[in-house]
Design a protein around this motif. Structure first.
Motif, PDB file in Angstrom:
ATOM      1  N   SER A 198     -32.497  -7.905  54.381  1.00  0.00           N
ATOM      2  CA  SER A 198     -33.697  -7.933  53.648  1.00  0.00           C
ATOM      3  C   SER A 198     -34.569  -6.659  53.960  1.00  0.00           C
ATOM      4  O   SER A 198     -35.062  -6.181  53.272  1.00  0.00           O
ATOM      5  N   ASP A 199     -34.412  -6.522  55.539  1.00  0.00           N
ATOM      6  CA  ASP A 199     -35.499  -5.457  56.027  1.00  0.00           C
ATOM      7  C   ASP A 199     -34.576  -4.179  56.544  1.00  0.00           C
ATOM      8  O   ASP A 199     -34.933  -3.550  57.324  1.00  0.00           O
ATOM      9  N   SER A 200     -33.423  -3.897  55.705  1.00  0.00           N
ATOM     10  CA  SER A 200     -32.540  -2.991  56.245  1.00  0.00           C
ATOM     11  C   SER A 200     -32.382  -1.565  55.721  1.00  0.00           C
ATOM     12  O   SER A 200     -31.677  -0.591  56.444  1.00  0.00           O
ATOM     13  N   ILE A 201     -33.220  -1.336  54.862  1.00  0.00           N
ATOM     14  CA  ILE A 201     -33.245   0.094  54.097  1.00  0.00           C
ATOM     15  C   ILE A 201     -33.670   1.290  55.439  1.00  0.00           C
ATOM     16  O   ILE A 201     -34.744   1.052  55.858  1.00  0.00           O
ATOM     17  N   GLY A 202     -32.805   2.141  55.391  1.00  0.00           N
ATOM     18  CA  GLY A 202     -33.052   2.997  56.448  1.00  0.00           C
ATOM     19  C   GLY A 202     -32.394   2.891  57.873  1.00  0.00           C
ATOM     20  O   GLY A 202     -32.446   3.593  58.752  1.00  0.00           O
ATOM     21  N   LYS A 203     -31.773   1.632  57.713  1.00  0.00           N
ATOM     22  CA  LYS A 203     -31.270   1.240  59.208  1.00  0.00           C
ATOM     23  C   LYS A 203     -29.728   1.277  59.002  1.00  0.00           C
ATOM     24  O   LYS A 203     -29.294   1.328  57.966  1.00  0.00           O
ATOM     25  N   GLN A 204     -29.133   1.490  60.188  1.00  0.00           N
ATOM     26  CA  GLN A 204     -27.477   1.345  60.299  1.00  0.00           C
ATOM     27  C   GLN A 204     -27.196   0.109  59.899  1.00  0.00           C
ATOM     28  O   GLN A 204     -27.527  -0.894  60.816  1.00  0.00           O
ATOM     29  N   ILE A 205     -26.370  -0.120  58.906  1.00  0.00           N
ATOM     30  CA  ILE A 205     -25.647  -1.624  58.888  1.00  0.00           C
ATOM     31  C   ILE A 205     -24.241  -1.584  58.830  1.00  0.00           C
ATOM     32  O   ILE A 205     -23.522  -2.589  58.545  1.00  0.00           O
ATOM     33  N   ALA A 206     -23.556  -0.333  58.834  1.00  0.00           N
ATOM     34  CA  ALA A 206     -22.215  -0.204  58.722  1.00  0.00           C
ATOM     35  C   ALA A 206     -21.641   0.860  59.566  1.00  0.00           C
ATOM     36  O   ALA A 206     -22.586   1.822  59.968  1.00  0.00           O
ATOM     37  N   SER A 207     -20.478   0.800  59.935  1.00  0.00           N
ATOM     38  CA  SER A 207     -19.797   1.932  60.711  1.00  0.00           C
ATOM     39  C   SER A 207     -20.156   3.417  60.041  1.00  0.00           C
ATOM     40  O   SER A 207     -20.250   3.381  58.741  1.00  0.00           O
ATOM     41  N   PRO A 208     -20.563   4.300  60.591  1.00  0.00           N
ATOM     42  CA  PRO A 208     -20.827   5.732  60.157  1.00  0.00           C
ATOM     43  C   PRO A 208     -19.849   6.119  59.066  1.00  0.00           C
ATOM     44  O   PRO A 208     -20.207   7.331  58.448  1.00  0.00           O
ATOM     45  N   ILE A 209     -18.547   5.686  59.134  1.00  0.00           N
ATOM     46  CA  ILE A 209     -17.592   6.302  58.381  1.00  0.00           C
ATOM     47  C   ILE A 209     -17.703   5.523  56.888  1.00  0.00           C
ATOM     48  O   ILE A 209     -16.742   5.724  56.153  1.00  0.00           O
ATOM     49  N   VAL A 210     -18.471   4.605  56.753  1.00  0.00           N
ATOM     50  CA  VAL A 210     -18.516   3.662  55.599  1.00  0.00           C
ATOM     51  C   VAL A 210     -19.791   4.348  54.706  1.00  0.00           C
ATOM     52  O   VAL A 210     -20.888   4.379  55.087  1.00  0.00           O
ATOM     53  N   SER A 211     -19.552   4.662  53.510  1.00  0.00           N
ATOM     54  CA  SER A 211     -20.486   4.852  52.341  1.00  0.00           C
ATOM     55  C   SER A 211     -20.237   3.885  51.123  1.00  0.00           C
ATOM     56  O   SER A 211     -18.882   3.700  50.752  1.00  0.00           O
ATOM     57  N   ALA A 212     -21.054   3.350  50.469  1.00  0.00           N
ATOM     58  CA  ALA A 212     -20.871   2.492  49.243  1.00  0.00           C
ATOM     59  C   ALA A 212     -21.733   2.584  47.980  1.00  0.00           C
ATOM     60  O   ALA A 212     -22.887   3.117  48.253  1.00  0.00           O
ATOM     61  N   PHE A 213     -21.153   2.433  47.002  1.00  0.00           N
ATOM     62  CA  PHE A 213     -21.922   2.447  45.664  1.00  0.00           C
ATOM     63  C   PHE A 213     -21.693   1.484  44.759  1.00  0.00           C
ATOM     64  O   PHE A 213     -20.705   0.516  44.981  1.00  0.00           O
ATOM     65  N   ASP A 214     -22.865   1.128  43.949  1.00  0.00           N
ATOM     66  CA  ASP A 214     -22.456   0.244  42.820  1.00  0.00           C
ATOM     67  C   ASP A 214     -22.812   1.054  41.441  1.00  0.00           C
ATOM     68  O   ASP A 214     -23.755   1.648  41.511  1.00  0.00           O
ATOM     69  N   ASP A 215     -21.744   1.260  40.877  1.00  0.00           N
ATOM     70  CA  ASP A 215     -21.848   2.225  39.563  1.00  0.00           C
ATOM     71  C   ASP A 215     -21.499   1.488  38.177  1.00  0.00           C
ATOM     72  O   ASP A 215     -20.297   1.056  37.978  1.00  0.00           O
ATOM     73  N   GLY A 216     -22.624   1.161  37.623  1.00  0.00           N
ATOM     74  CA  GLY A 216     -22.222   0.521  36.271  1.00  0.00           C
ATOM     75  C   GLY A 216     -21.957   1.577  35.096  1.00  0.00           C
ATOM     76  O   GLY A 216     -21.781   1.084  33.959  1.00  0.00           O
ATOM     77  N   THR A 217     -21.906   2.925  35.628  1.00  0.00           N
ATOM     78  CA  THR A 217     -21.802   3.832  34.489  1.00  0.00           C
ATOM     79  C   THR A 217     -20.384   4.395  34.109  1.00  0.00           C
ATOM     80  O   THR A 217     -20.059   5.334  33.517  1.00  0.00           O
ATOM     81  N   ILE A 218     -19.330   3.813  35.107  1.00  0.00           N
ATOM     82  CA  ILE A 218     -17.930   4.246  34.892  1.00  0.00           C
ATOM     83  C   ILE A 218     -17.348   3.888  33.582  1.00  0.00           C
ATOM     84  O   ILE A 218     -17.397   2.796  33.424  1.00  0.00           O
TER      85      ILE A 218
END
Lengths: 469, 439
Positions: free
Chosen positions: A268-288
């Motif tokens: 809930s209060d995680s924006i701007g905080k580290q929640i995953a290992s630095p090698i992780v980036s993730a997306f949700d993409d409804g436009t593919i």
């Protein structure tokens, strides 16, 4: 389904008691399905879904109702009934409705609706033959093809000028299940279900359906010799594609505004905080274009988007729908979805994936001394409030000295989203997507999950095979 | 609606036997969050499902659109689906049972209890959770009620009707201490509003939530295991899905060839009693066959599979009245299951366990269960049992087993019986040993 003038009347009836937003979602969905049992047509079905839902928001409150009777009398009665739950004065009257342009990103030239049933049956028979040819121990084979076309009309108003959206969605899915019989009463199953927002050319020419059908048979047979999965804490390498169900359950649901807006998510209060290992980036993409979880617009009329959720381990965004956006003071970002008019929309995932990393997938396995390789999953679930999740492997092997060795069955992985994302220590460069159905507050919807091959340094594995040695 | 027109049109187009079912329902639900009505919904829904025999084959169609062209759509669907079917239908449609046991299960009391009273109860549940302990930071509380009717007609003049209603209350509580968050939710379902005891409901939820603090995994291993009745009910449902004749005949059930054989401990007796007068009562199935009470497992011996008319004919037996629509074909289902409880209390039952686990929640059974082989593995939580008493809480553990093995290893049921919202009446069960994954 609903004329502009009727929509205007209904919206005004809905807004009579102080609602600040009203919406009509009308739907007509034609579905067809064919099921073969051991190569013979077991059932052919046709279904018509038809109805409309009306939603009225007032600040943080929401009322929703639906009916399958789209007559003026029925819609006005529903709108009035819903409006009666608010006590207030009308804030505005809708005086006009403007049709909005919807950009079609998912183009289909050869609609599945136009393919003769005979042709789909012979296609399924080819799948059956391919699976059957694998081994005589396959005692039952199911092949099914289902497709639908949904026509949607959305009318919404937040001021005097209302908006009208029209959209059409079409999807098809091939589902193959094989049952292999072993000694005594042993029965093992395998499943594959490729699906897409696409036409017949994809299923017959692009998708290597016979190969997939063969794989289903081979997997069921292979499972006959699988030993029970060990239990304990181990290094786990997860294959690309469907492995993305890890992120979907461990993290995706907890980043939906449905959970975050009310403080009911572990993130809930995680924006701007580290929640995953630095090698992780993730997306949700409804436009593919033409992917299983894609859409031209969402269930509120917003254009779908590519939303980044995690950047280098830092949480950078949530999936936000209109109603929950008000709680969060955030704009909706095109991810409001629902199964049908029988559900109020809420923030949901579309095509969600962990982005490609730098590692060679083979090297990740080579660098693992003792652990488990999960090649495919059945699915999973999560409690977003605690972040505790589970998912079940449908194909898994022991890794010994950097090599994939004997298969194991009955393998469940569990953990808490916060921990498991931090424990990802290798990310491959082979990102791929897999198709599934996701069930949540607004019903069951098609979603893609995805990831490259990755490794979790430690996670709890449950099985009946004792300790891994 | 005038269904004579449907039957006339079906006959005219060459459908020799036809059946039509109409279901209608109205539902209301309210959800509270932070003392406000968070969402409120009112729904009316209707659907028609029709089937028939065309050129000796079975076809069907469904629609939610009730209009002047609905009958034509359905008749065309029946013809189209029958045309492509590769299975000749040699049973036709049903002409009617000799006797139907009708009971009135529609609760006027529920219908007549004003919504304001129901909302008042809902608010007091929410207040009760926050007042119970300062650690409760959020609560989601909702109330839903549904009233539905179904009508069945076929071309043999069989006419059957049923009306029912129910309500359910859900409450989920969230408690926090520092970084640790615990949550627990429960459902109460019935058709008599006055049966709902809100104080006991709130107390149960709050105590269970708070008792989870400090939960951790135990050491992996095989432990004597007690499953709470809700978990036992989930596993019984999976077990019984293998007693559906369709699965057995298709060689995908672990119960194939096991009729009249011992498949479980002699402590296990399971009956299906659809004619029990409760919220799950049903007196006819989707083929119009009168339902009947029956024993499925008696003292560990498998006595009966669940049949519809087609699967019964294949096995040369009578249907058991378990036909149920599965998509566009008639499949098989069951409900109102009663598992025989034991005589001792929960405390007495666990008193002999030196070191074991008590499982109170599971997650992921949907994907962690191979219902064909009976193997399963899922996420679980609960408590350790030490020296015959409940001890420290457990979370993030896995529970793995095989249904046949597990039911063979049943040592006892206690007397703590209740009907779950999934229509299974069952008590807590003690299993000799099960695999627990943890540390």
């Amino acid at each position: 389904m609903i004329s502009k003038s009727l929509a205007q009347k209904v919206l005004n009836a809905a807004l009579a008691t102080g609602g600040d937003y009203a919406e009509i979602y009308a739907e007509q969905k034609e579905s067809s399905s064919i099921v073969l049992e051991n190569g013979k047509v077991d059932s052919v079905g046709g279904h018509l879904t038809y109805g409309a839902g009306i939603r009225i928001l007032q600040g943080l409150r929401s009322v929703y109702g639906y009916t399958s009777d789209l007559s003026e009398k029925s819609l006005l009665s529903l709108a009035t009934k819903l409006a009666a739950s608010y006590e207030g004065e009308r804030l505005f009257t809708v005086t006009s409705i403007k049709k909005q342009r919807v950009k079609v990103i998912n183009k289909i030239e050869d609609s599945l609706m136009d393919v003769p049933t005979e042709e789909k049956i012979s296609y399924l028979k080819e799948c059956y033959e391919a699976t059957k040819s694998v081994d005589e121990r396959l005692v039952r084979i199911q092949d099914a093809f289902s497709n639908y076309r949904t026509t949607i009309e959305i009318f919404s108003a937040e001021g005097e000028e209302g908006k009208q959206f029209e959209n059409c969605e079409e999807r098809g899915r091939l589902v193959m299940v094989a049952f292999a019989a072993g000694e005594g009463n042993q029965i093992e199953t395998a499943f594959k279900g490729p699906g897409r927002y696409d036409g017949w050319n994809y299923f017959t020419k692009v998708l290597d359906y016979k190969d997939k059908a063969k794989q289903v048979g081979e997997k069921a047979i292979m499972m006959l010799s699988a030993k029970e999965c060990p239990s304990g804490n181990y290094s786990v390498v997860i294959a690309n594609g469907w492995g993305g169900v890890l992120f979907h359950e461990a993290c995706g649901h907890s980043l939906e505004a449905t959970a975050t807006a009310k403080g009911l998510s572990v993130f809930s209060d995680s924006i701007g905080k580290q929640i995953a290992s630095p090698i992780v980036s993730a997306f949700d993409d409804g436009t593919i274009a033409n992917e299983w979880g894609s859409n031209n617009i969402d269930s509120e009329g917003h254009v779908t988007q590519k939303n980044q959720l995690i950047k280098d381990g830092i949480c950078v965004g949530f999936l936000v729908d209109k109603a929950n956006g008000r709680r969060l003071n955030m704009e909706a970002n095109g991810c409001s979805r629902r199964q049908s008019y029988r559900y109020a929309p809420t923030s949901r995932m579309s095509n969600t994936y962990i982005a490609a990393g730098k590692d060679d997938p083979e090297q990740i396995i080579k660098d693992t001394k003792l652990g488990i390789y999960v090649a495919d999953f059945g699915g999973g679930s999560v409690e977003p409030t605690t972040g505790e999740f589970n998912f079940s492997a449908s194909e898994a092997y022991i890794i010994r000295d950097g090599k994939i060795c004997e298969p194991v069955k009955g393998c469940t992985l569990i953990g808490s989203g916060k921990e498991v994302l931090m424990n990802i220590d290798r990310v491959g460069n082979d990102v791929a997507l897999g198709q599934g159905m996701c069930g949540s507050l607004s019903g069951s919807i098609p979603v893609n999950v995805g990831q490259p091959t990755l490794r979790i340094s430690r996670i709890t594995v449950g099985g009946r095979g004792g300790k891994l040695e | 609606m005038n269904f004579d027109k449907f039957f006339a049109l079906a006959k005219e187009k060459g459908i020799t036997e036809a059946q039509i079912q109409v279901s209608k329902s109205t539902a209301t639900s309210v959800k509270l969050f932070k003392h406000e009505i968070d969402s409120y919904s009112v729904n009316d829904s209707q659907a028609i499902i029709a089937c028939g025999i065309y050129n000796g084959k079975f076809g069907s169609g469904t629609t939610q659109k009730f209009g002047k062209d609905s009958f034509e759509f359905l008749v065309n669907q029946i013809i189209m689906t029958a045309t492509y079917s590769e299975k000749m239908n040699d049973i036709g449609l049903f002409k009617g049972s000799e006797k139907y046991t009708k009971k009135n299960v529609f609760s006027k009391e529920l219908e007549e209890t004003p919504m304001a009273k129901k909302l008042e109860v809902l608010r007091s549940i929410e207040d009760g959770i926050y007042a119970f302990d300062g650690r409760f930071t959020e609560a989601e509380v909702s109330y839903s009620e549904r009233s539905s009717s179904s009508e069945f007609y076929n071309s043999y003049d069989l006419k059957l009707k049923q009306k029912s209603n129910y309500f359910y209350v859900y409450a989920g509580a969230v408690a926090r201490v520092g970084e640790e968050t615990k949550t627990f939710g429960d459902v109460f379902l019935d058709n008599t509003f006055s049966k709902f005891n809100k104080d006991a409901f709130v107390k149960g939820i709050c105590e269970k939530t708070l008792s989870k603090f400090g939960g951790a995994p135990c050491v992996s291993g095989k432990y004597p295991t007690v499953l709470s009745r809700d978990i036992a009910a989930d596993l019984v449902a999976c077990f019984l899905s293998s007693a559906v004749a369709d699965e057995v005949q298709r060689h995908s059930s672990f119960l194939e060839g096991k009729l009249e054989q011992k498949i479980a401990s002699s402590k296990v007796t399971i009956e299906e009693k659809p004619l029990t007068k409760n919220v799950f009562f049903s007196y006819f199935d989707d083929e119009g066959v009168a339902t009947q009470n029956k024993v499925i497992v008696k003292n560990g011996v498998l006595k009966q599979f669940f049949y519809n008319r087609e699967t019964a004919k294949k096995d040369g037996v009578e249907t058991t009245g378990n036909a149920s629509w599965e998509g566009s074909k008639i499949g098989t289902d069951f409900g109102n299951i009663f598992v025989k409880p034991g005589k001792q209390s929960f405390d007495e039952m666990i008193s002999s366990i030196k070191e074991g686990v008590y499982i109170t929640e599971i997650a992921g059974l949907g994907t962690g269960m191979n219902s064909n082989s009976g193997d399963f593995s899922c996420q679980a939580e609960g408590y350790m049992i030490r020296d015959g008493k409940l001890a420290e809480p457990l979370n993030l553990i896995t529970l793995s087993g095989n249904l046949l093995k597990m039911f063979s290893d049943v040592k006892a049921f206690d007397n703590n019986v209740a009907m779950t919202s999934d229509a299974i009446s069952i008590a807590d069960v003690y299993i000799k040993k099960m695999s627990i994954g943890g540390k």
